[in-house]
Write a protein that holds these residues in place. Structure first.
Motif, PDB file in Angstrom:
ATOM      1  N   ARG A 250      62.334  47.664  14.426  1.00 38.39           N
ATOM      2  CA  ARG A 250      61.718  46.992  13.279  1.00 38.39           C
ATOM      3  C   ARG A 250      60.733  45.920  13.723  1.00 38.39           C
ATOM      4  O   ARG A 250      59.715  45.689  13.057  1.00 38.39           O
ATOM      5  CB  ARG A 250      62.806  46.392  12.397  1.00 38.39           C
ATOM      6  N   GLU A 251      61.016  45.283  14.830  1.00 40.83           N
ATOM      7  CA  GLU A 251      60.094  44.270  15.344  1.00 40.83           C
ATOM      8  C   GLU A 251      58.766  44.907  15.743  1.00 40.83           C
ATOM      9  O   GLU A 251      57.697  44.363  15.457  1.00 40.83           O
ATOM     10  CB  GLU A 251      60.730  43.568  16.541  1.00 40.83           C
ATOM     11  N   ILE A 252      58.838  46.048  16.404  1.00 39.96           N
ATOM     12  CA  ILE A 252      57.614  46.768  16.771  1.00 39.96           C
ATOM     13  C   ILE A 252      56.860  47.195  15.510  1.00 39.96           C
ATOM     14  O   ILE A 252      55.639  47.039  15.402  1.00 39.96           O
ATOM     15  CB  ILE A 252      57.946  47.986  17.646  1.00 39.96           C
ATOM     16  N   ARG A 253      57.606  47.729  14.536  1.00 37.84           N
ATOM     17  CA  ARG A 253      56.985  48.156  13.279  1.00 37.84           C
ATOM     18  C   ARG A 253      56.305  46.996  12.566  1.00 37.84           C
ATOM     19  O   ARG A 253      55.151  47.093  12.144  1.00 37.84           O
ATOM     20  CB  ARG A 253      58.059  48.757  12.380  1.00 37.84           C
ATOM     21  N   ASP A 254      57.004  45.885  12.422  1.00 38.99           N
ATOM     22  CA  ASP A 254      56.487  44.763  11.650  1.00 38.99           C
ATOM     23  C   ASP A 254      55.340  44.048  12.338  1.00 38.99           C
ATOM     24  O   ASP A 254      54.531  43.391  11.686  1.00 38.99           O
ATOM     25  CB  ASP A 254      57.610  43.763  11.358  1.00 38.99           C
ATOM     26  N   SER A 255      55.264  44.169  13.653  1.00 36.93           N
ATOM     27  CA  SER A 255      54.177  43.514  14.389  1.00 36.93           C
ATOM     28  C   SER A 255      52.836  44.191  14.160  1.00 36.93           C
ATOM     29  O   SER A 255      51.789  43.601  14.397  1.00 36.93           O
ATOM     30  CB  SER A 255      54.495  43.511  15.884  1.00 36.93           C
ATOM     31  N   GLY A 256      52.864  45.446  13.708  1.00 30.61           N
ATOM     32  CA  GLY A 256      51.621  46.177  13.514  1.00 30.61           C
ATOM     33  C   GLY A 256      50.961  46.597  14.809  1.00 30.61           C
ATOM     34  O   GLY A 256      49.776  46.944  14.821  1.00 30.61           O
ATOM     35  N   LYS A 257      51.716  46.620  15.892  1.00 27.24           N
ATOM     36  CA  LYS A 257      51.129  46.916  17.196  1.00 27.24           C
ATOM     37  C   LYS A 257      51.150  48.400  17.540  1.00 27.24           C
ATOM     38  O   LYS A 257      50.450  48.826  18.455  1.00 27.24           O
ATOM     39  CB  LYS A 257      51.861  46.123  18.278  1.00 27.24           C
ATOM     40  N   ALA A 258      51.969  49.173  16.851  1.00 24.75           N
ATOM     41  CA  ALA A 258      52.043  50.604  17.131  1.00 24.75           C
ATOM     42  C   ALA A 258      52.656  51.310  15.937  1.00 24.75           C
ATOM     43  O   ALA A 258      53.462  50.736  15.205  1.00 24.75           O
ATOM     44  CB  ALA A 258      52.873  50.879  18.393  1.00 24.75           C
ATOM     45  N   HIS A 259      52.278  52.552  15.748  1.00 23.71           N
ATOM     46  CA  HIS A 259      52.933  53.409  14.765  1.00 23.71           C
ATOM     47  C   HIS A 259      54.197  53.991  15.400  1.00 23.71           C
ATOM     48  O   HIS A 259      54.284  54.141  16.628  1.00 23.71           O
ATOM     49  CB  HIS A 259      52.003  54.542  14.350  1.00 23.71           C
ATOM     50  N   ILE A 260      55.162  54.340  14.558  1.00 22.62           N
ATOM     51  CA  ILE A 260      56.440  54.851  15.044  1.00 22.62           C
ATOM     52  C   ILE A 260      56.788  56.137  14.295  1.00 22.62           C
ATOM     53  O   ILE A 260      56.620  56.216  13.069  1.00 22.62           O
ATOM     54  CB  ILE A 260      57.570  53.817  14.832  1.00 22.62           C
ATOM     55  N   VAL A 261      57.249  57.140  15.028  1.00 24.16           N
ATOM     56  CA  VAL A 261      57.887  58.302  14.438  1.00 24.16           C
ATOM     57  C   VAL A 261      59.332  58.294  14.925  1.00 24.16           C
ATOM     58  O   VAL A 261      59.587  58.404  16.127  1.00 24.16           O
ATOM     59  CB  VAL A 261      57.195  59.623  14.833  1.00 24.16           C
ATOM     60  N   LEU A 262      60.269  58.125  13.997  1.00 23.47           N
ATOM     61  CA  LEU A 262      61.682  57.988  14.331  1.00 23.47           C
ATOM     62  C   LEU A 262      62.436  59.226  13.863  1.00 23.47           C
ATOM     63  O   LEU A 262      62.535  59.491  12.664  1.00 23.47           O
ATOM     64  CB  LEU A 262      62.261  56.734  13.656  1.00 23.47           C
ATOM     65  N   SER A 263      62.949  59.988  14.813  1.00 19.19           N
ATOM     66  CA  SER A 263      63.759  61.157  14.487  1.00 19.19           C
ATOM     67  C   SER A 263      65.228  60.797  14.647  1.00 19.19           C
ATOM     68  O   SER A 263      65.637  60.294  15.700  1.00 19.19           O
ATOM     69  CB  SER A 263      63.408  62.328  15.425  1.00 19.19           C
ATOM     70  N   SER A 264      66.006  61.040  13.589  1.00 20.03           N
ATOM     71  CA  SER A 264      67.419  60.688  13.650  1.00 20.03           C
ATOM     72  C   SER A 264      68.204  61.525  12.657  1.00 20.03           C
ATOM     73  O   SER A 264      67.681  61.934  11.616  1.00 20.03           O
ATOM     74  CB  SER A 264      67.621  59.197  13.338  1.00 20.03           C
ATOM     75  N   HIS A 265      69.471  61.796  12.999  1.00 18.82           N
ATOM     76  CA  HIS A 265      70.353  62.446  12.033  1.00 18.82           C
ATOM     77  C   HIS A 265      71.099  61.408  11.211  1.00 18.82           C
ATOM     78  O   HIS A 265      71.838  61.750  10.293  1.00 18.82           O
ATOM     79  CB  HIS A 265      71.349  63.359  12.757  1.00 18.82           C
ATOM     80  N   LEU A 266      70.891  60.112  11.542  1.00 20.49           N
ATOM     81  CA  LEU A 266      71.524  59.032  10.804  1.00 20.49           C
ATOM     82  C   LEU A 266      70.563  58.521   9.733  1.00 20.49           C
ATOM     83  O   LEU A 266      69.567  57.861  10.042  1.00 20.49           O
ATOM     84  CB  LEU A 266      71.915  57.895  11.751  1.00 20.49           C
ATOM     85  N   LEU A 267      70.848  58.838   8.480  1.00 20.70           N
ATOM     86  CA  LEU A 267      69.961  58.431   7.400  1.00 20.70           C
ATOM     87  C   LEU A 267      69.818  56.917   7.325  1.00 20.70           C
ATOM     88  O   LEU A 267      68.766  56.400   6.963  1.00 20.70           O
ATOM     89  CB  LEU A 267      70.483  58.970   6.067  1.00 20.70           C
ATOM     90  N   ARG A 268      70.866  56.225   7.702  1.00 23.78           N
ATOM     91  CA  ARG A 268      70.824  54.762   7.633  1.00 23.78           C
ATOM     92  C   ARG A 268      69.759  54.195   8.568  1.00 23.78           C
ATOM     93  O   ARG A 268      69.054  53.246   8.223  1.00 23.78           O
ATOM     94  CB  ARG A 268      72.200  54.196   7.994  1.00 23.78           C
ATOM     95  N   ASP A 269      69.626  54.773   9.765  1.00 22.44           N
ATOM     96  CA  ASP A 269      68.605  54.302  10.701  1.00 22.44           C
ATOM     97  C   ASP A 269      67.212  54.444  10.114  1.00 22.44           C
ATOM     98  O   ASP A 269      66.379  53.534  10.188  1.00 22.44           O
ATOM     99  CB  ASP A 269      68.679  55.097  12.016  1.00 22.44           C
TER     100      ASP A 269
END
Length: 327
Positions: free
Chosen positions: A196-215
């Motif tokens: 979330r820190e990386i996301r909120d900083s606006g420094k990079a886009h993220i693609v997060l693959s997970s089987h955990l919906l909560r993540d």
């Protein structure tokens, strides 16, 4: 130059309104042994943090590997920041970071040497790669253990080392494949906090693959759901939650019985509880203003009105039931 400063230099390039989509899928298909794994994926992905979801075998990891150049498409192609994954794979390598689901370490190698090696493979010269390796390991909280052999690390530490090598070269796009896999609650929270820190900083886009919906729900603003190798849903998570505007929760003061009769006269389904709360399902042609009109007619105060929001689980299950969709 520190890692955070280096990544920040990239931030000005990340405005999706002015530049190419983060990922552009152009009829992307992948076949293994004559069996289709990905089928005609089409659309533009522009989100700051995109969650990649789907049941086992849906093609999530295959999509990531194809975008990274590990698998050649059987037809179609894709672009990352406007660069073709087939013809410009080498250029793309410096733009992306990848945290794999499975461990991929060299036996007896220390964390700092491993992260340095990955930085060099991403295009950094040796001296800069070593400097960035130290910075990345301190950033994820492994600074004091950076000279230890990776095979002595705990599972949580190994996951953090994988994150460090994914961000060491200051990528514009980071693929995270099951980043919290097997972590205990405190280690999971640490990983989620870093993402979330990386996301909120606006420094990079993220693609997060997970089987955990909560993540995904905690980290991502948009979701991509695959089903049987096809695109089932791509949506803005918050907009999708708000799209179900037919189910109302009301808190009222006044004559509940008369109010309920008025709601029934509108043809709406309802339920009244003992705590001055009313649940209403709007029918076709009925608007919220009609509810307020009934309240005024029977001198009932509406103290609070809210819409029921679909959870990510609701959206996921609906995608599994409804079949294939698109962007």
């Amino acid at each position: 130059m520190e890692l955070s400063e280096t990544i920040q230099e990239q931030a000005r390039l990340l405005d999706p309104a002015n530049f190419a989509p983060v990922i552009d899928l152009n009829g992307l298909s992948v076949t293994f042994g004559g069996r289709p794994i990905l089928q005609n994926l089409q659309g533009e992905l522009r989100g700051r943090a995109i969650g990649l979801l789907g049941p086992n075998g849906a093609g999530k990891t295959t999509l990531i590997h194809t975008l990274l150049g590990f698998h050649p498409p059987s037809s179609g192609t894709a672009h990352i920041f406007g660069q073709d994954i087939i013809t410009e794979a080498k250029q793309i390598r410096s733009l992306v970071g990848y945290m794999p689901e499975r461990d991929s370490y060299i036996a007896k190698m220390s964390a700092v040497h491993f992260v340095r090696l990955m930085a060099e493979l991403s295009g950094l010269p040796p001296e800069a790669a070593l400097e960035r390796a130290h910075e990345a390991l301190f950033y994820v909280g492994l600074g004091e253990a950076r000279y230890r052999s990776l095979d002595t690390y705990s599972l949580g530490m190994k996951q953090l080392a994988k994150l460090a090598q994914a961000i060491v070269h200051g990528p514009r796009l980071i693929f995270l494949d099951e980043p919290t896999n097997g972590l205990d609650p405190p280690a999971r929270q640490r990983m989620i906090r870093l993402v979330r820190e990386i996301r909120d900083s606006g420094k990079a886009h993220i693609v997060l693959s997970s089987h955990l919906l909560r993540d995904v729900e905690e980290c991502c603003e948009e979701i991509l759901i695959l089903k049987d190798g096809r695109l089932a849903v791509y949506c803005n998570l918050e907009e999708e939650r708000k799209s179900n505007r037919k189910f109302l929760l009301l808190e009222i003061r006044g004559d509940q019985e008369k109010f309920a009769q008025g709601i029934a006269a509108l043809g709406c389904e309802y339920a009244v509880t003992g705590d001055h709360r009313v649940k209403i399902v709007l029918q076709g042609g009925t608007e919220v203003r009609d509810i307020y009109r009934v309240a005024s007619q029977f001198d009932v105060q509406i103290r609070r009105l809210s819409y029921k929001r679909d959870s990510l689980e609701d959206i996921f299950l609906k995608a599994m039931e409804n079949g294939h969709g698109g962007l």
